[in-house]
Design an enzyme around this catalytic site. Structure first.
Site, PDB file in Angstrom:
ATOM      1  N   GLY A 163       0.820  -1.205   0.000  1.00  0.00           N
ATOM      2  CA  GLY A 163       0.000   0.000   0.000  1.00  0.00           C
ATOM      3  C   GLY A 163       0.854   1.255   0.000  1.00  0.00           C
ATOM      4  O   GLY A 163       1.956   1.268   0.544  1.00  0.00           O
ATOM      5  N   HIS A 198       3.510   4.675   2.935  1.00  0.00           N
ATOM      6  CA  HIS A 198       4.676   4.288   3.744  1.00  0.00           C
ATOM      7  C   HIS A 198       5.974   4.817   3.127  1.00  0.00           C
ATOM      8  O   HIS A 198       7.053   4.335   3.455  1.00  0.00           O
ATOM      9  CB  HIS A 198       4.753   2.765   3.861  1.00  0.00           C
ATOM     10  CG  HIS A 198       3.508   2.124   4.347  1.00  0.00           C
ATOM     11  ND1 HIS A 198       2.926   2.467   5.544  1.00  0.00           N
ATOM     12  CD2 HIS A 198       2.705   1.195   3.784  1.00  0.00           C
ATOM     13  CE1 HIS A 198       1.819   1.758   5.717  1.00  0.00           C
ATOM     14  NE2 HIS A 198       1.660   0.985   4.659  1.00  0.00           N
ATOM     15  N   HIS A 250      -0.441   1.254   9.737  1.00  0.00           N
ATOM     16  CA  HIS A 250      -1.706   1.742   9.177  1.00  0.00           C
ATOM     17  C   HIS A 250      -2.566   2.315  10.291  1.00  0.00           C
ATOM     18  O   HIS A 250      -3.777   2.420  10.161  1.00  0.00           O
ATOM     19  CB  HIS A 250      -2.472   0.623   8.475  1.00  0.00           C
ATOM     20  CG  HIS A 250      -1.648  -0.131   7.495  1.00  0.00           C
ATOM     21  ND1 HIS A 250      -0.948  -1.260   7.839  1.00  0.00           N
ATOM     22  CD2 HIS A 250      -1.390   0.114   6.191  1.00  0.00           C
ATOM     23  CE1 HIS A 250      -0.293  -1.699   6.766  1.00  0.00           C
ATOM     24  NE2 HIS A 250      -0.547  -0.887   5.763  1.00  0.00           N
ATOM     25  N   LYS A 260       5.448  -7.775   2.761  1.00  0.00           N
ATOM     26  CA  LYS A 260       5.104  -7.511   4.167  1.00  0.00           C
ATOM     27  C   LYS A 260       3.872  -8.339   4.517  1.00  0.00           C
ATOM     28  O   LYS A 260       2.950  -8.476   3.695  1.00  0.00           O
ATOM     29  CB  LYS A 260       4.803  -6.017   4.378  1.00  0.00           C
ATOM     30  CG  LYS A 260       5.999  -5.114   4.056  1.00  0.00           C
ATOM     31  CD  LYS A 260       5.866  -3.687   4.609  1.00  0.00           C
ATOM     32  CE  LYS A 260       4.673  -2.930   4.097  1.00  0.00           C
ATOM     33  NZ  LYS A 260       4.597  -2.781   2.634  1.00  0.00           N
TER      34      LYS A 260
END
Lengths: 332, 332
Positions: free
Chosen positions: A55, A58, A220, A106
């Site tokens: 995602g 990051h 998150h 991850k």
């Protein structure tokens, strides 16, 4: 608009990726249609292509670590959402070498699924593919959570060391084994004094009283079991380092690589103060900090906090860590 | 405690400086007693020592730019406060070369005074000393403000180009003239959607309504004349770039180095989106962006916003900008 300074929420990731590719046109090529970036310069000795992704939100992970000595390609998904398996498949096929592709993933369900589908398609096309699953976040270790530990800060350490190992010409099997071993030697723990901005609302993802902090937060904004009172950072870092040491079974005489990672909004003054205290704590316990890496490297949008990661090291690991790399965000 | 993650407010800067010196022990030496850092490796061709400094809270400025190809030494003051003239004097004496020392000073009263006193003491000891005053912040340009424009983002561009010029063996007079000329070719403008944390209270230094932003904010939280409504970043960046162009008298055919600088808490997604829009705006106006520099390089603690800086460039400037540098924070 989602985050404060943007155009439309739909264009946020695409605009940023375009800007990234523009700023670092000497390092990466950007496949706009498929949504990934790949390294322009790589070692000819490399026999396996390294692909990561996940995602967005990051940054600089993962795109900032594409380049000589680290990743061959990275696939960003939407904010906090897995990349599509088609991105992963296309990127992997584009950078596969004679001995195939290694996926650095991850440990989140969406990423596992999408990288998994891509891997099946690759194998179907005759491209060898293997995976290293990164699960360093101690806060998510629980017998009740079947998903296992989350992947967080140590990802950048694994990407660096495996990248250097790939450049020595290791094959897919050896590289996978090394990666799995490296991951088993890593643990991370994160704290936050304020949540990130939720892209959907533009407001803090959660509220914390002024004198409490989230001990064991995820990248998150996954909440910890409980908040803890604010305390001097020396004390806080001592607790965190102690927990990491226990989980890794470290004692006097151990050697580690230490990552002090800002989650987004932490000032450099605080981050370097944390580093100083963490290094002193380890030193006082007879643990040798072979190398220190510091910066905002694995962030959670604009979360205000930091993570500590330890990777148990030996001479070979340190040598690989020290090998030159040239990417947009590798800080050494 | 002052900022959230620290020990005592008195130790904040000292702890951070110790951590910085520890993390970058391959690049800098730390004079703990006198409170400055100096480069371990410098070019033997350099005839003038380059010294900068200023209040803490703008990291990585200036310590992050000490090293090969940039500064010889940097003197950090307390948060948002000038270094003491004794620090500047001692650091300057330590790194003076055959042709003396050049001070790179951001235009603030305290810095001018302390660097000025240090310069007098140096001259008294027979060490030639000159100054380049950096005053790029367009928002503080006013006939009513006798102090003149503030020094902000462009400082890092000036430090880089002058550092490379010093490595060609230029003497003090030529280097001073070049620096003054470079500064005259730089303008910056900053916006913020949220203030930094005031170290004295731990609270935001000022409050902004959700849908307003501070247009023309300073790096210590100096307020603008007025707040403006939030708007798409493409539109915002267009206005900012237009103002910079007008101030520099830029037209079609001009060439610039563009700095897109995060002030502390901006996400990388937003920062790279800003970069993309800024580059497009310049391109549409027929201005060539010769180089782009991006990152959190001149911050205002954890302020949420960004600045744009332009330096009018020619072939020589670009060559100096491209010259290799090795410091903790130079990102190229």
């Amino acid at each position: 608009m989602a985050l404060y300074f943007g155009n439309t929420s739909d264009s946020l990731v695409a605009d940023a990726l375009a800007g990234f590719a523009r700023a670092h046109a000497d390092l990466v090529a950007h496949d706009v249609e498929q949504g990934f970036v790949r390294a322009l310069h790589t070692s000819p000795a490399r026999r396996v292509g390294l692909v990561s992704g996940g995602g967005s939100g990051h940054e600089p992970l993962h795109t900032g670590f594409v380049g000589l000595g680290m990743l061959d390609a990275a696939c960003p998904g939407r904010v906090f959402a897995s990349p599509h398996n088609r991105q992963v498949f296309t990127a992997s096929r584009a950078v596969a070498r004679e001995d195939g592709v290694l996926h650095l993933v991850k440990n989140y369900t969406g990423d596992r699924i999408n990288f998994g589908i891509a891997a099946e398609r690759l194998v179907h096309e005759g491209i060898a593919c293997s995976r290293v699953l990164i699960d360093d976040d101690l806060a998510s270790e629980s017998e009740e959570i079947a998903a296992g530990r989350r992947g967080t800060g140590a990802t950048v350490l694994v990407e660096k060391v495996l990248g250097a190992a790939a450049d020595t010409g290791l094959g897919l099997r050896d590289l996978t084994d090394l990666g799995t071993d490296l991951v088993s030697r890593c643990r991370s723990l994160a704290v936050a004094s304020a949540a990130h901005t939720a892209p959907t609302t533009g407001l803090p993802a959660f509220e914390l009283p002024f004198d409490r902090m989230e001990y064991g937060v995820g990248i998150h904004g996954e909440r910890a079991d409980h908040t803890v009172p604010r305390r001097p950072v020396r004390e806080l870092v001592g607790e965190m380092a102690g927990a990491l040491e226990r989980s890794l079974g470290l004692g006097k005489g151990a050697s580690v690589i230490l990552l002090v990672n800002g989650l987004g909004s932490l000032t450099r003054l605080e981050l370097y103060g944390v580093l100083e205290d963490a290094a002193r704590v380890l030193d006082a316990r007879g643990i040798t900090t072979e190398r220190v890496l510091v910066g905002d490297l694995v962030t959670a949008l604009d979360m205000r906090g930091f993570s500590l990661s330890l990777m148990v090291s030996d001479a070979e690991t340190v040598k690989l860590f020290d090998a030159p790399a040239r990417t947009a965000a590798w800080p050494r």
